[in-house]
Design a protein around this motif. Structure first.
Motif, mmCIF file in Angstrom:
data_model
loop_
_atom_site.group_PDB
_atom_site.id
_atom_site.type_symbol
_atom_site.label_atom_id
_atom_site.label_comp_id
_atom_site.label_asym_id
_atom_site.label_seq_id
_atom_site.Cartn_x
_atom_site.Cartn_y
_atom_site.Cartn_z
ATOM 1 N N ALA A 77 40.072 26.908 35.694
ATOM 2 C CA ALA A 77 39.462 26.677 34.384
ATOM 3 C C ALA A 77 40.261 27.310 33.258
ATOM 4 C CB ALA A 77 38.038 27.227 34.373
ATOM 5 N N CYS A 78 40.876 28.461 33.523
ATOM 6 C CA CYS A 78 41.552 29.213 32.466
ATOM 7 C C CYS A 78 42.974 28.717 32.219
ATOM 8 C CB CYS A 78 41.626 30.691 32.842
ATOM 9 S SG CYS A 78 40.078 31.573 32.640
ATOM 10 N N PRO A 79 43.438 28.818 30.976
ATOM 11 C CA PRO A 79 44.856 28.557 30.698
ATOM 12 C C PRO A 79 45.729 29.563 31.440
ATOM 13 C CG PRO A 79 43.562 28.660 28.670
ATOM 14 C CD PRO A 79 42.678 29.154 29.759
ATOM 15 N N ALA A 80 46.984 29.205 31.654
ATOM 16 C CA ALA A 80 47.903 30.089 32.374
ATOM 17 C C ALA A 80 48.104 31.413 31.652
ATOM 18 C CB ALA A 80 49.245 29.382 32.562
ATOM 19 N N GLU A 81 47.863 31.426 30.333
ATOM 20 C CA GLU A 81 48.037 32.664 29.547
ATOM 21 C C GLU A 81 46.949 33.698 29.836
ATOM 22 O OE1 GLU A 81 50.158 29.400 27.429
ATOM 23 O OE2 GLU A 81 48.231 29.617 28.448
ATOM 24 N N ALA A 82 45.886 33.292 30.525
ATOM 25 C CA ALA A 82 44.811 34.224 30.898
ATOM 26 C C ALA A 82 45.235 34.971 32.156
ATOM 27 C CB ALA A 82 43.509 33.466 31.129
ATOM 28 N N ARG A 102 43.964 37.991 33.430
ATOM 29 C CA ARG A 102 42.917 38.695 34.181
ATOM 30 C C ARG A 102 42.388 37.895 35.377
ATOM 31 N NH1 ARG A 102 37.783 41.181 30.990
ATOM 32 N NH2 ARG A 102 39.509 42.021 29.741
ATOM 33 N N PRO A 103 42.061 36.608 35.218
ATOM 34 C CA PRO A 103 41.517 35.855 36.350
ATOM 35 C C PRO A 103 42.447 35.780 37.556
ATOM 36 C CG PRO A 103 41.154 34.681 34.297
ATOM 37 C CD PRO A 103 42.073 35.803 33.992
ATOM 38 N N HIS A 104 43.773 35.828 37.305
ATOM 39 C CA HIS A 104 44.731 35.714 38.400
ATOM 40 C C HIS A 104 44.747 36.965 39.275
ATOM 41 C CE1 HIS A 104 46.582 31.937 37.022
ATOM 42 N NE2 HIS A 104 46.273 32.372 35.820
ATOM 43 N N PHE A 105 44.267 38.070 38.756
ATOM 44 C CA PHE A 105 44.234 39.309 39.527
ATOM 45 C C PHE A 105 42.841 39.604 40.098
ATOM 46 C CE2 PHE A 105 47.895 39.736 36.770
ATOM 47 C CZ PHE A 105 48.845 40.308 37.591
ATOM 48 N N GLN A 106 41.852 38.829 39.669
ATOM 49 C CA GLN A 106 40.482 39.120 40.088
ATOM 50 C C GLN A 106 39.882 38.059 41.006
ATOM 51 O OE1 GLN A 106 38.007 40.054 36.710
ATOM 52 N NE2 GLN A 106 39.385 41.631 35.956
ATOM 53 N N LEU A 129 43.537 45.161 37.416
ATOM 54 C CA LEU A 129 42.396 44.261 37.242
ATOM 55 C C LEU A 129 42.282 43.792 35.798
ATOM 56 C CD1 LEU A 129 39.717 46.135 39.394
ATOM 57 C CD2 LEU A 129 40.828 43.965 39.958
ATOM 58 N N TYR A 130 42.696 44.654 34.865
ATOM 59 C CA TYR A 130 42.668 44.317 33.434
ATOM 60 C C TYR A 130 44.081 44.441 32.872
ATOM 61 C CZ TYR A 130 37.661 45.179 34.082
ATOM 62 O OH TYR A 130 36.361 45.154 34.529
ATOM 63 N N PRO A 131 44.973 43.502 33.205
ATOM 64 C CA PRO A 131 46.375 43.610 32.786
ATOM 65 C C PRO A 131 46.534 43.554 31.272
ATOM 66 C CG PRO A 131 45.941 41.448 33.704
ATOM 67 C CD PRO A 131 44.724 42.267 33.965
ATOM 68 N N SER A 132 47.546 44.247 30.785
ATOM 69 C CA SER A 132 47.839 44.231 29.352
ATOM 70 C C SER A 132 48.583 42.953 28.983
ATOM 71 C CB SER A 132 48.677 45.456 28.978
ATOM 72 O OG SER A 132 49.878 45.473 29.738
ATOM 73 N N ASP A 133 48.745 42.725 27.691
ATOM 74 C CA ASP A 133 49.463 41.542 27.181
ATOM 75 C C ASP A 133 48.814 40.235 27.615
ATOM 76 O OD1 ASP A 133 51.392 43.241 26.026
ATOM 77 O OD2 ASP A 133 52.485 43.333 27.913
ATOM 78 N N ASP A 134 47.498 40.246 27.707
ATOM 79 C CA ASP A 134 46.738 39.051 28.073
ATOM 80 C C ASP A 134 46.375 38.317 26.786
ATOM 81 O OD1 ASP A 134 44.712 37.213 28.783
ATOM 82 O OD2 ASP A 134 44.112 38.442 30.491
ATOM 83 N N LYS A 135 47.011 37.173 26.535
ATOM 84 C CA LYS A 135 46.809 36.449 25.277
ATOM 85 C C LYS A 135 45.371 35.963 25.103
ATOM 86 C CE LYS A 135 51.560 34.758 24.792
ATOM 87 N NZ LYS A 135 52.431 33.559 24.710
ATOM 88 N N ILE A 136 44.748 35.564 26.201
ATOM 89 C CA ILE A 136 43.372 35.066 26.114
ATOM 90 C C ILE A 136 42.409 36.218 25.838
ATOM 91 C CG2 ILE A 136 41.565 33.762 27.302
ATOM 92 C CD1 ILE A 136 44.135 32.198 26.556
ATOM 93 N N GLU A 137 42.713 37.387 26.373
ATOM 94 C CA GLU A 137 41.894 38.560 26.059
ATOM 95 C C GLU A 137 41.972 38.879 24.566
ATOM 96 O OE1 GLU A 137 41.280 43.235 27.368
ATOM 97 O OE2 GLU A 137 43.236 42.281 27.643
ATOM 98 N N ALA A 138 43.154 38.785 23.988
ATOM 99 C CA ALA A 138 43.329 39.049 22.565
ATOM 100 C C ALA A 138 42.499 38.077 21.723
ATOM 101 C CB ALA A 138 44.814 38.963 22.196
#
Length: 271
Positions: free
Chosen positions: A193-198, A200-204, A253-262
């Motif tokens: 569901a998430c764009p590749a720029e997200a 966090r989901p890839h680690f969780q 679990l909460y990686p930095s430089d996450d564009k979708i988080e920003a």
């Protein structure tokens, strides 16, 4: 969502008794104590083997939240109102906030020319899954994972001594978003569901599940994910991890430089 009802299930209570139990008995029971990660994996493997009709999903929590009856309870964020009744007007306001945040998220993703967001335009549940996962606002969805290591890391990383792992039985997913009309459930695979720029989901290894249809006008017992609970465990922070099986740190679990988080933080700031 449909309850597991009076179906006899092989669960954490079966480890000692060898007998199967109903969902009601499981929800009212004490958790089984687990010494370490290896034991947890082996125990869940037994539960999966004895319940092949279900796909097992996990949640790690600091504690077991219960109703006044002592029954384990798991409501999605949009329906939570600890210690008080959720009135209809308040619920309507929460849905209005959710719609506003969904529109804002889609607009910002379009502005930044984020790739492959066509599905997000068609299915509002996909936008909800991102807003829920990044903790922007209340949604009808709840976070789960297919990874016991992720669930245990979430539960223990901020715990002082012990935490809980909960195991749920759901229909097997079959795509980015699965609708089960028979079980009255929807399941969103967050990675799809998430764009590749997200990041966090890839680690969780996250999934978002909710009742179907998703929008309701008041809080109801059938919206409680406890109706799908199949096992619960208590784990101790001191003894759980080892050299062979170590925790996933919060920085992973909460990686930095996450564009979708920003983007989500900007939307959240407006609230």
């Amino acid at each position: 969502m449909r309850s597991l009802g009076n179906t006899k299930l092989w669960c954490h209570l079966s480890l000692k008794s060898g007998e199967r139990n109903t969902n009601k008995e499981i929800r009212e029971s004490d958790p089984a104590k687990i010494l370490n990660f290896r034991e947890l994996v082996q125990t869940v493997a037994k539960i999966a083997n004895h319940n092949p009709d279900y796909s097992l999903f996990f949640r790690g929590q600091a504690k077991d939240y219960t109703l006044s009856s002592g029954t384990s309870s798991f409501y999605p964020t949009i329906l939570r109102s600890p210690g008080r009744t959720l009135i209809k007007n308040e619920l309507e306001e929460r849905y209005e906030t959710l719609e506003k945040c969904s529109n804002d998220l889609l607009a910002k993703l379009s502005e930044l020319k984020i790739d492959n967001i066509n599905k997000l335009k068609k299915f509002p549940e996909l936008l909800w899954s991102i807003l829920q996962h990044y903790e922007v606002c209340g949604t009808p969805l709840m976070d789960f994972t297919h990874s016991l290591r992720v669930a245990a890391s979430f539960a223990l990383n901020d715990a002082t001594s012990s935490a809980n792992i909960f195991v749920f039985a759901f229909p097997y997913p079959n795509g980015t978003i699965s609708y089960s009309t028979e079980e009255e459930l929807l399941n969103v695979r967050l990675l799809s569901a998430c764009p590749a720029e997200a990041l966090r989901p890839h680690f969780q290894e996250g999934y978002l599940l909710g009742s179907f249809p998703a929008r309701v006008n008041r809080k109801q017992p059938y919206l409680d994910f406890g109706r799908r609970l199949i096992a619960k465990f208590e784990i101790q922070k001191k003894s759980f991890w080892s050299r062979d099986f170590n925790e996933i740190p919060n920085t992973a679990l909460y990686p930095s430089d996450d564009k979708i988080e920003a983007i989500c933080e900007k939307i959240k700031a407006k609230l």
